[in-house]
Structures are given as C-alpha cells and as structure tokens.
Scaffold this motif. Sequence first.
Motif, PDB file in Angstrom:
ATOM      1  N   LYS A 282       0.808  -1.219   0.000  1.00 44.55           N
ATOM      2  CA  LYS A 282       0.000   0.000   0.000  1.00 44.55           C
ATOM      3  C   LYS A 282       0.834   1.258   0.000  1.00 44.55           C
ATOM      4  CE  LYS A 282      -4.635  -0.168   1.905  1.00 44.55           C
ATOM      5  NZ  LYS A 282      -5.479  -0.006   3.065  1.00 44.55           N
ATOM      6  N   VAL A 283       0.309   2.248  -0.736  1.00 44.20           N
ATOM      7  CA  VAL A 283       0.766   3.616  -0.626  1.00 44.20           C
ATOM      8  C   VAL A 283      -0.450   4.427  -0.199  1.00 44.20           C
ATOM      9  CG1 VAL A 283       1.742   5.598  -1.814  1.00 44.20           C
ATOM     10  CG2 VAL A 283       2.511   3.300  -2.415  1.00 44.20           C
TER      11      VAL A 283
ATOM     12  N   LYS B  26      -0.154  27.303   4.496  1.00 51.44           N
ATOM     13  CA  LYS B  26       0.873  26.269   4.375  1.00 51.44           C
ATOM     14  C   LYS B  26       0.160  24.927   4.378  1.00 51.44           C
ATOM     15  CE  LYS B  26       5.446  25.018   6.161  1.00 51.44           C
ATOM     16  NZ  LYS B  26       6.525  25.408   7.096  1.00 51.44           N
ATOM     17  N   VAL B  27       0.464  24.103   3.383  1.00 51.28           N
ATOM     18  CA  VAL B  27      -0.263  22.849   3.182  1.00 51.28           C
ATOM     19  C   VAL B  27       0.708  21.679   3.248  1.00 51.28           C
ATOM     20  CG1 VAL B  27      -1.761  21.541   1.630  1.00 51.28           C
ATOM     21  CG2 VAL B  27      -1.905  24.051   1.700  1.00 51.28           C
ATOM     22  N   PHE B  28       0.304  20.644   3.956  1.00 53.44           N
ATOM     23  CA  PHE B  28       1.100  19.428   4.064  1.00 53.44           C
ATOM     24  C   PHE B  28       0.316  18.274   3.440  1.00 53.44           C
ATOM     25  CE2 PHE B  28       4.500  20.746   6.922  1.00 53.44           C
ATOM     26  CZ  PHE B  28       3.974  21.887   7.504  1.00 53.44           C
ATOM     27  N   LEU B  29       0.944  17.599   2.495  1.00 58.37           N
ATOM     28  CA  LEU B  29       0.378  16.373   1.936  1.00 58.37           C
ATOM     29  C   LEU B  29       1.282  15.225   2.377  1.00 58.37           C
ATOM     30  CD1 LEU B  29      -0.546  17.484  -1.701  1.00 58.37           C
ATOM     31  CD2 LEU B  29      -1.917  17.625   0.377  1.00 58.37           C
ATOM     32  N   GLU B  30       0.647  14.238   3.011  1.00 54.03           N
ATOM     33  CA  GLU B  30       1.422  13.145   3.574  1.00 54.03           C
ATOM     34  C   GLU B  30       1.248  11.867   2.764  1.00 54.03           C
ATOM     35  OE1 GLU B  30       2.627  15.627   6.786  1.00 54.03           O
ATOM     36  OE2 GLU B  30       3.380  13.713   6.037  1.00 54.03           O
ATOM     37  N   CYS B  31       2.321  11.110   2.692  1.00 52.20           N
ATOM     38  CA  CYS B  31       2.299   9.840   1.959  1.00 52.20           C
ATOM     39  C   CYS B  31       3.097   8.809   2.753  1.00 52.20           C
ATOM     40  CB  CYS B  31       2.905  10.031   0.580  1.00 52.20           C
ATOM     41  SG  CYS B  31       3.049   8.519  -0.396  1.00 52.20           S
ATOM     42  N   VAL B  32       2.506   7.644   2.927  1.00 51.33           N
ATOM     43  CA  VAL B  32       3.163   6.562   3.661  1.00 51.33           C
ATOM     44  C   VAL B  32       3.099   5.284   2.834  1.00 51.33           C
ATOM     45  CG1 VAL B  32       3.146   5.163   5.750  1.00 51.33           C
ATOM     46  CG2 VAL B  32       2.552   7.591   5.880  1.00 51.33           C
ATOM     47  N   GLN B  33       4.234   4.591   2.743  1.00 46.70           N
ATOM     48  CA  GLN B  33       4.261   3.290   2.060  1.00 46.70           C
ATOM     49  C   GLN B  33       4.745   2.218   3.028  1.00 46.70           C
ATOM     50  OE1 GLN B  33       7.400   1.711   1.164  1.00 46.70           O
ATOM     51  NE2 GLN B  33       8.853   3.406   1.360  1.00 46.70           N
TER      52      GLN B  33
ATOM     53  N   LEU C 181      11.019   0.245  -5.657  1.00 41.98           N
ATOM     54  CA  LEU C 181      12.334  -0.228  -5.275  1.00 41.98           C
ATOM     55  C   LEU C 181      13.389   0.551  -6.048  1.00 41.98           C
ATOM     56  CD1 LEU C 181      11.498  -4.021  -5.184  1.00 41.98           C
ATOM     57  CD2 LEU C 181      12.124  -2.592  -3.217  1.00 41.98           C
ATOM     58  N   ARG C 182      14.623   0.382  -5.687  1.00 39.86           N
ATOM     59  CA  ARG C 182      15.687   1.199  -6.266  1.00 39.86           C
ATOM     60  C   ARG C 182      15.897   0.944  -7.764  1.00 39.86           C
ATOM     61  NH1 ARG C 182      19.014   4.034  -3.507  1.00 39.86           N
ATOM     62  NH2 ARG C 182      18.821   2.816  -1.602  1.00 39.86           N
ATOM     63  N   ASP C 183      15.762  -0.296  -8.187  1.00 33.92           N
ATOM     64  CA  ASP C 183      15.995  -0.670  -9.581  1.00 33.92           C
ATOM     65  C   ASP C 183      14.970   0.010 -10.490  1.00 33.92           C
ATOM     66  OD1 ASP C 183      16.187  -2.010 -12.074  1.00 33.92           O
ATOM     67  OD2 ASP C 183      16.974  -3.786 -11.060  1.00 33.92           O
ATOM     68  N   ARG C 184      15.411   0.676 -11.551  1.00 30.08           N
ATOM     69  CA  ARG C 184      14.483   1.401 -12.416  1.00 30.08           C
ATOM     70  C   ARG C 184      13.629   0.483 -13.277  1.00 30.08           C
ATOM     71  NH1 ARG C 184      16.615   2.766 -17.811  1.00 30.08           N
ATOM     72  NH2 ARG C 184      18.674   1.853 -18.053  1.00 30.08           N
ATOM     73  N   ARG C 185      13.910  -0.813 -13.194  1.00 29.94           N
ATOM     74  CA  ARG C 185      13.015  -1.753 -13.862  1.00 29.94           C
ATOM     75  C   ARG C 185      11.778  -2.046 -13.026  1.00 29.94           C
ATOM     76  NH1 ARG C 185      17.459  -6.267 -14.834  1.00 29.94           N
ATOM     77  NH2 ARG C 185      17.846  -5.611 -12.692  1.00 29.94           N
ATOM     78  N   GLU C 186      11.823  -1.629 -11.773  1.00 27.66           N
ATOM     79  CA  GLU C 186      10.718  -1.908 -10.884  1.00 27.66           C
ATOM     80  C   GLU C 186       9.592  -0.904 -11.085  1.00 27.66           C
ATOM     81  OE1 GLU C 186      12.264  -5.310  -9.354  1.00 27.66           O
ATOM     82  OE2 GLU C 186      10.311  -4.422  -8.892  1.00 27.66           O
ATOM     83  N   LYS C 187       8.399  -1.385 -10.972  1.00 32.30           N
ATOM     84  CA  LYS C 187       7.258  -0.514 -11.229  1.00 32.30           C
ATOM     85  C   LYS C 187       7.014   0.432 -10.069  1.00 32.30           C
ATOM     86  CE  LYS C 187       3.659  -3.458  -9.258  1.00 32.30           C
ATOM     87  NZ  LYS C 187       2.391  -4.184  -9.527  1.00 32.30           N
ATOM     88  N   LEU C 188       6.236   1.452 -10.360  1.00 27.48           N
ATOM     89  CA  LEU C 188       5.767   2.376  -9.346  1.00 27.48           C
ATOM     90  C   LEU C 188       4.471   1.867  -8.730  1.00 27.48           C
ATOM     91  CD1 LEU C 188       6.285   5.716 -11.285  1.00 27.48           C
ATOM     92  CD2 LEU C 188       7.427   5.100  -9.154  1.00 27.48           C
ATOM     93  N   PHE C 189       4.349   2.049  -7.446  1.00 29.78           N
ATOM     94  CA  PHE C 189       3.095   1.829  -6.736  1.00 29.78           C
ATOM     95  C   PHE C 189       2.537   3.199  -6.372  1.00 29.78           C
ATOM     96  CE2 PHE C 189       3.029  -2.740  -5.869  1.00 29.78           C
ATOM     97  CZ  PHE C 189       4.331  -3.093  -6.143  1.00 29.78           C
ATOM     98  N   PHE C 190       1.293   3.420  -6.739  1.00 30.57           N
ATOM     99  CA  PHE C 190       0.683   4.741  -6.554  1.00 30.57           C
ATOM    100  C   PHE C 190      -0.342   4.739  -5.423  1.00 30.57           C
ATOM    101  CE2 PHE C 190       2.015   7.542  -9.951  1.00 30.57           C
ATOM    102  CZ  PHE C 190       2.603   6.662 -10.850  1.00 30.57           C
ATOM    103  N   GLY C 191      -0.426   5.874  -4.757  1.00 34.59           N
ATOM    104  CA  GLY C 191      -1.551   6.135  -3.882  1.00 34.59           C
ATOM    105  C   GLY C 191      -2.761   6.539  -4.705  1.00 34.59           C
ATOM    106  N   SER C 192      -3.881   6.739  -4.019  1.00 36.27           N
ATOM    107  CA  SER C 192      -5.130   7.081  -4.711  1.00 36.27           C
ATOM    108  C   SER C 192      -5.227   8.552  -5.079  1.00 36.27           C
ATOM    109  CB  SER C 192      -6.326   6.700  -3.841  1.00 36.27           C
ATOM    110  OG  SER C 192      -6.343   5.304  -3.624  1.00 36.27           O
ATOM    111  N   GLY C 193      -4.305   9.347  -4.556  1.00 41.38           N
ATOM    112  CA  GLY C 193      -4.285  10.755  -4.935  1.00 41.38           C
ATOM    113  C   GLY C 193      -4.982  11.661  -3.936  1.00 41.38           C
ATOM    114  N   THR C 194      -4.548  12.909  -3.917  1.00 41.36           N
ATOM    115  CA  THR C 194      -5.191  13.964  -3.132  1.00 41.36           C
ATOM    116  C   THR C 194      -5.605  15.078  -4.082  1.00 41.36           C
ATOM    117  OG1 THR C 194      -3.934  13.529  -1.110  1.00 41.36           O
ATOM    118  CG2 THR C 194      -4.905  15.727  -1.353  1.00 41.36           C
ATOM    119  N   GLN C 195      -6.902  15.345  -4.133  1.00 41.43           N
ATOM    120  CA  GLN C 195      -7.388  16.454  -4.949  1.00 41.43           C
ATOM    121  C   GLN C 195      -7.367  17.708  -4.090  1.00 41.43           C
ATOM    122  OE1 GLN C 195      -8.318  16.677  -8.355  1.00 41.43           O
ATOM    123  NE2 GLN C 195      -8.193  18.832  -7.752  1.00 41.43           N
TER     124      GLN C 195
END
Lengths: 113, 115
Positions: free
Chosen positions: A3-4, A18-25, A95-109
């Motif tokens: 999860k992200v 001042k706005v804070f957007l938080e993300c946790v994986q 992960l560090r390897d650029r062959r690894e995919k991105l995992f996305f959060g659902s987004g903040t509008q």
Amino acid sequence: DVKVTQSSRYLVKRTGEKVFLECVQDMDHENMFWYRQDPGLGLRLIYFSYDVKMKEKGDIPEGYSVSREKKERFSLILESASTNQTSMYLCASSLRDRREKLFFGSGTQLSVL
Amino acid sequence: AQSVTQPDIHITVSEGASLELRCNYSYGATPYLFWYVQSPGQGLQLLLKYFSGDTLVQGIKGFEAEFKRSQSSFNLRKPSVHWSDAAEYFCAVGGYSGTGNQFYFGTGTSLTVIP
C-alpha cells in the motif's frame, strides 16, 4: 497487500496557507515520488527521494518542498498555497531498480481558493 | 532528453472492437517501458512492462504491447475492448537521473467505450 497511503482524498485550502500532503508506504521502498496531475498535461514530477533525508527536484519544484525523515514517509509541502496549485497530487514509491514498477496512492485532490 | 509522447488525447471505441494506443519515446540508453491505467478516482496501476527479450509483452486484463526499437514505439493493444476498460492510459519510460531513478510519463490517452 502492498500500500501507498495518502492522508487526504480531498483538501480545500485558502491562498497563502501552508499545506502538508502526507504519503506513507509499507513496502520498504527506497524511492518515493510526488507527481502532479493536470488534464492534458499528464503526470509531472515535483520531487523525488531515493533515500531517507535525500531529495531531488523534479520538473516542477517551484513553490513546493519535501521532507523524508523516515523511509516510509514522504511529505509534500506547499509553503504558501496559490490557486495555480489546485491539482491532483499523486504519491508513488518503488524499489531502487528502475526496472521496478511504481506503486501509486489514490491521490489527493487539492483545491486552493 | 528523455520524453514520452502519446499522440492521441482521446479515443472512442465500441465494446468488442480492437484497440491500439500509441506511445513513442525518446531515451538515450536501453529503455525500460511501462503502461499504466488509471480508473476514475484511482491511482495508477501497472498493466505491463518491457525490459528486454521478446518484444511482445503480455499484461493484465488482456492487454499486450509491442516494443519496436526502430520506431521508438511501445504501442498498447487489446483485441476486444470491454466497457470496464474505459479509463486513462499512461505510457512511461524508466530512466536514471544521475542520483536516482526517474519515470517519464506521457500526457495520457483517455479511452471511452460505447455500447
């Protein structure tokens, strides 16, 4: 399941705040990213981090800053929100390897009034 | 400079028809290529990726993509589209910035499926 998590799905702020957007994986990923998504412009990279306390500017860093004090958390900060920062913000990790995919959060509008 | 171009902003297809979404990239080294899908109100989900080997790669939900080095293309295809495929599709290339990994995204193609 991996999860992200982004702290807010919708956010309404006033100009100058001042706005804070938080993300946790929870996947122990080295890389974390903040993107901004606007219609017709796709995803544009704001900042990314490849390690704790490390950060690199992306394509559109102006008006933003980031913080990564712990590996699992990557915060995006709008020092003084402006109306042109109204957008969908997406956090991602990989992960560090650029062959690894991105995992996305659902987004903040974010709406800045 | 690295870049990804998706020439089609919006495509409309009938349910059951075939689909091809175009993607062209510019990257100096061996490209690592990805297709992501974004359903309304959701984050992006990986459909498939290409690193090396067989230039035709299979992904989830019946999608496939073909890497053509000579054309710098990585087009996404599906033989028969379902209504649930209506979404935004993004092509991306994985690169290295000198300090860490980066991913370069196209501007996306919005797919509408009509009954």
